[in-house]
Design an enzyme around this catalytic site. Structure first.
Site, PDB file in Angstrom:
ATOM      1  N   CYS B 102       0.867  -1.179   0.063  1.00  0.00           N
ATOM      2  CA  CYS B 102       0.105  -0.037   0.011  1.00  0.00           C
ATOM      3  C   CYS B 102       0.768   1.316   0.182  1.00  0.00           C
ATOM      4  O   CYS B 102       0.854   2.149  -0.900  1.00  0.00           O
ATOM      5  CB  CYS B 102      -0.907  -0.020   1.190  1.00  0.00           C
ATOM      6  SG  CYS B 102      -2.156  -1.418   0.934  1.00  0.00           S
ATOM      7  N   HIS B 103       1.775   1.525   1.048  1.00  0.00           N
ATOM      8  CA  HIS B 103       2.381   2.594   1.045  1.00  0.00           C
ATOM      9  C   HIS B 103       3.921   2.452   1.282  1.00  0.00           C
ATOM     10  O   HIS B 103       4.848   3.097   1.803  1.00  0.00           O
ATOM     11  CB  HIS B 103       2.078   3.281   2.268  1.00  0.00           C
ATOM     12  CG  HIS B 103       0.734   3.649   2.054  1.00  0.00           C
ATOM     13  ND1 HIS B 103      -0.354   3.381   2.970  1.00  0.00           N
ATOM     14  CD2 HIS B 103      -0.224   4.592   1.238  1.00  0.00           C
ATOM     15  CE1 HIS B 103      -1.600   3.884   2.476  1.00  0.00           C
ATOM     16  NE2 HIS B 103      -1.420   4.290   1.578  1.00  0.00           N
TER      17      HIS B 103
END
Lengths: 686, 138
Positions: B102-103
């Protein structure tokens, strides 16, 4: 609401009522006789547009709730059944889902209008703060509504957003458990979000009443920013404002209908057509476009708590705007410096929205930080400073003077800026997905594309054959019933043919003794899945279950990139899914090109992200016989089965486009009628 | 609005048999709706996890504090990124551990945060060894 009404009903029944409950007088004084400034421009019609959007959302929402099942195992399916089986369910859902975006679009314009014309200044501070509260409630409602379809983005959006609260010191974890009602996002979470999503719109409606009340006490602001002084400065609300609002509303409806009937998935995310799976995270979790600027602020700050605080401050700071900007001149029209900074601020917000949709790496992070500083600087430095150093231009003596001196300002350019900005935002949201996709799938010619697209019946029938003989060995089609084959807008079979088709299948059923037995399929049965459950499907296919194909063409997409996503809005191109599915089917190559190694048990596919696909090449020339003389090639099979899968993903597409045309003809005529009525009504007021 | 009795009951401890997990492999089990990674670490992974100077870690914690003594080859962590709750992928990233898609947070072979926006290490769930080849989570 501006003092006692002078309304005197002549009908005795109304007189009787009026003496006991002066409700007609209230409506008369608030919406008929109410004096409204003569110089209001079309930006002021967004108040009426927003009221309409709230009503539309509540109405469609209440009906949708009658058909929706708030349970983790059933929610996704119930939404699909609304779209497929409920009368005009597809219309209700599109209206509600696109309506949320339209609501936010309108509220942003309404807010920027307030910002530009200083509508938050004395004596309208409370009016403004009530507006910020409505906006916050809208954000909460919108977020919880997005969770209800229980797709992948719903689930993971809920996970990411609820986890924001874990940043709160000491109580964080308890707050998150309270939101979840469990140890992770799950069925209890979905249930409470549904309950709150039903409740909050009525809370919004209540605050809107306060908002309108405060508006009618303080009176409307106007582009000149000077208060009405004499009777010449105002016109009665009805018919002047009513007819102008109606024209504004009908233009907005045209814009709204474009999404409902032609681009229903433009603002959505393909991943949300995949049912929620707590074991798989989508590659990029992107919120809906209207949250993107705040998401960008959240991510640009490396510390988790500080990021969350900054994100919420970015909204809360609006409450303090009346005191941060103490300039005596209300309208930015007469503030040359403030005007420049205002437009810079608009660009900053749009760019933040774009960054929110991009992966948080490299230059995007740096840009996000700079723009976050700019965002806060506008409120904390620029506005307080400008109100002290700026020399404003002289404001007109009265509204009547402003009307006389009126010059046609370049509204068209403003509209253009907003359209481009909006497009950039939503397109950014789309393009954020799947950075590491393979080659772009070649665009195909589809019979169902465009505003008058219909399904090619022959292709649907051939595609069904390809599905039945090839795909169905591994892939289910669980949202499609045999009866659908006889539906209008489908493959064009008769009811008898559909029943005959169904009876070829063996369907498991229970007898009186509770034992399973197999009986021939009926028209009401759904296509049986090749495997009894997902685990069995995965075990038989090297660890990865073949996905259900009912929604495949809507659940897959690929990055369109700039400037395509902007052009797509006008060209109605929304065939990324079919193009992708078609490309996968023709993209197999016998061996990987030199220099590329793919893992054991996978196959090289030119268009698959990462190129290593678990599915072996499914189609070969001559594999399926066609009765109508169409070429039996892989390209033709792929095209036919993709057309068929587009129909399974959206069986009512033809009805949608047909009704869309009728609605457009009506709306354009209606808007034209409103325009000329408005011109006539206003003829002596300008 | 706290979890109801059924939810709490469903969150009771579970037993996991470790015999099928070969060295270098890992399995994912669900407990309380959360994915739990059970990794059978290789010698290399264990060495890497033990050798890292604690001062270089964003959330300093010794590898010995994250595994059970005598069972150093087994790493049991909750596979939920401490940033915003995504599920990291095992055997990816630059640290022989986990990578969050995701990040971009990266965790090492002890599940400790090494790079990216996540503030803390992957949490270790409460668990005990019932026998040498079986653990009870919870």
């Amino acid at each position: 609401m501006s003092g006692p009404s002078d309304y005197q009903p002549s009908n005795p029944a109304l007189k009787w009522l009026e003496r006991r409950l002066p409700i007609i007088g209230l409506v008369h004084s608030s919406f008929v006789a109410y004096p409204t400034p003569r110089n209001l421009n079309y930006w002021w019609t967004f108040g009426a547009i927003l009221s309409m959007m709230l009503a539309v959302q509540i109405l469609t929402g209440v009906i949708l709730a009658m058909h929706y099942t708030p349970h983790a195992d059933l929610a996704f399916k119930s939404v699909e059944l609304i779209v497929r089986d409920v009368n005009y369910g597809w219309l209700l859902r599109n209206m509600h889902a696109c309506g949320a975006s339209m609501f936010f679009f309108a509220v942003y314009i309404h807010m920027f209008r307030g910002l530009y014309y200083g509508s938050y200044k004395e004596p309208r501070e409370v009016l403004w703060i009530l507006g910020v509260i409505i906006y916050l409630l809208m954000m909460a409602t919108g977020f919880m509504g997005y969770v209800l379809p229980w797709g992948q983005m719903s689930f993971w959006g809920a996970t990411v957003i609820t986890n924001l609260f874990s940043a709160v010191p000491y109580f964080g974890e308890s707050i998150v458990t309270l939101l979840w009602g469990g140890y992770s996002v799950g069925n209890p979470t979905l249930n409470r979000f549904f309950s709150l999503h039903y409740l909050l719109p009525f809370v919004i409606a209540g605050v809107v009443v306060l908002h309108v009340w405060a508006l009618h006490v303080a009176g409307q602001n106007n582009p000149a920013g000077v208060e009405p002084k004499t009777e010449k400065d105002t016109v009665p609300f009805t018919p002047y404002a009513t007819i102008k609002d109606l024209f504004g509303v009908s233009c907005f409806l045209i814009f709204y209908a474009w999404f409902i009937f032609y681009m229903p998935n433009y603002l959505g995310d393909a991943d949300n057509y995949i049912p929620a799976n707590p074991g798989v995270t989508p590659a990029h979790i992107v919120p809906e476009w209207y949250y993107l600027p705040f998401y960008a602020i959240l991510r640009s700050i490396p510390n988790k708590l500080a990021g969350v605080v900054a994100m919420f401050s970015a909204i809360i700071i609006l409450c303090f705007l009346p005191w941060l900007d103490s300039a005596r001149t209300r309208s930015t029209k007469y503030r040359p410096l403030a005007k420049q900074f205002f437009w810079i601020f608009v660009v900053v917000c749009v760019l933040l929205g774009y960054l929110g949709s991009q992966p948080p790496e490299g230059v995007y992070v740096i840009a996000g930080r700079i723009l976050t500083v700019c965002y806060f600087a506008y409120f904390l430095i620029v506005l307080p400073l400008l109100s002290r150093i700026e020399t404003p231009k002289p404001v007109p003596n009265s509204i009547a003077d402003d009307v006389l001196a009126k010059s046609g300002k370049a509204i068209a350019s403003v509209v253009a800026v907003l359209v481009v900005a909006g497009g950039l935002l939503v397109g950014g949201a789309q393009s954020a997905k799947a950075e590491d996709h393979g080659d772009a799938p070649p665009a195909q010619k589809w019979s169902f594309s465009g505003w008058k697209g219909t399904f090619d019946r022959g292709a649907l029938q051939r595609g069904l054959k390809v599905y039945k003989e090839v795909c169905a060995n591994c892939h289910g089609l669980s949202y499609v019933a045999f009866r659908n084959l006889a539906d209008p807008g489908g493959p064009g079979y008769s009811v008898a043919q559909a029943s005959a088709f169904a009876s070829d299948y063996k369907i498991k059923d229970l007898n009186d003794a509770g034992e399973t037995f197999e009986r021939p399929g009926r028209a009401a049965d759904y296509f049986p899945s090749p495997f009894p459950n997902e685990q069995a499907a995965a075990a038989a296919n090297g660890g990865k279950a073949p996905p259900d194909l009912s929604l495949m063409t809507k659940a897959r997409s690929y990055k369109r990139g700039f400037p395509w996503f902007l052009l797509d809005f006008f060209s109605q191109y929304q065939e990324q899914g079919p193009d992708y599915v078609n490309a996968i089917l023709i993209g197999f190559e016998d061996k990987a090109p030199a220099g590329v190694t793919i893992p054991e048990g996978t196959y090289y596919n030119k268009y698959y992200p990462g190129h290593a696909i678990k599915m072996p090449k499914p189609l070969n020339d001559g594999q399926v016989t066609y009765d109508d003389g169409s070429p039996t090639t892989v390209a033709q099979y792929a095209h036919d089965v993709t057309t068929f899968l587009m129909w399974t993903a959206e069986p009512h597409m033809e009805a949608r486009k047909r009704l869309g045309l009728q609605v457009f003809v009506f709306l354009i005529l209606f808007a034209g009628l409103m325009y000329f009525t408005k011109k006539k009504v206003w003829a002596n007021a300008h | 609005m706290n979890p109801d009795a059924a939810t709490i009951a469903a969150g009771a401890p579970i037993e996991v048999d470790l015999t099928p997990v070969a060295e270098g492999q890992d399995i994912k089990v669900f407990w309380r709706g959360k994915p739990i990674y059970i990794s059978h670490r290789t010698k290399k992974q264990i060495e890497e996890a033990q050798k890292v100077p604690l001062s270089s870690l964003p959330d300093p914690q010794a590898d010995s504090a994250r595994v059970k003594a005598g069972h150093e080859q087994w790493l049991v962590v909750i596979g939920i990124c401490t940033h915003l709750g995504c599920i990291p992928i095992a055997h990816e990233g630059n640290y022989d551990g986990f990578f969050c898609p995701c990040h971009g947070s990266q965790y090492d072979s002890s599940g400790r945060i090494r790079q990216g926006p996540a503030p803390a290490n992957l949490p270790v769930p409460p668990y005990t060894f019932v026998s040498d080849t079986k653990i009870q989570i919870g």
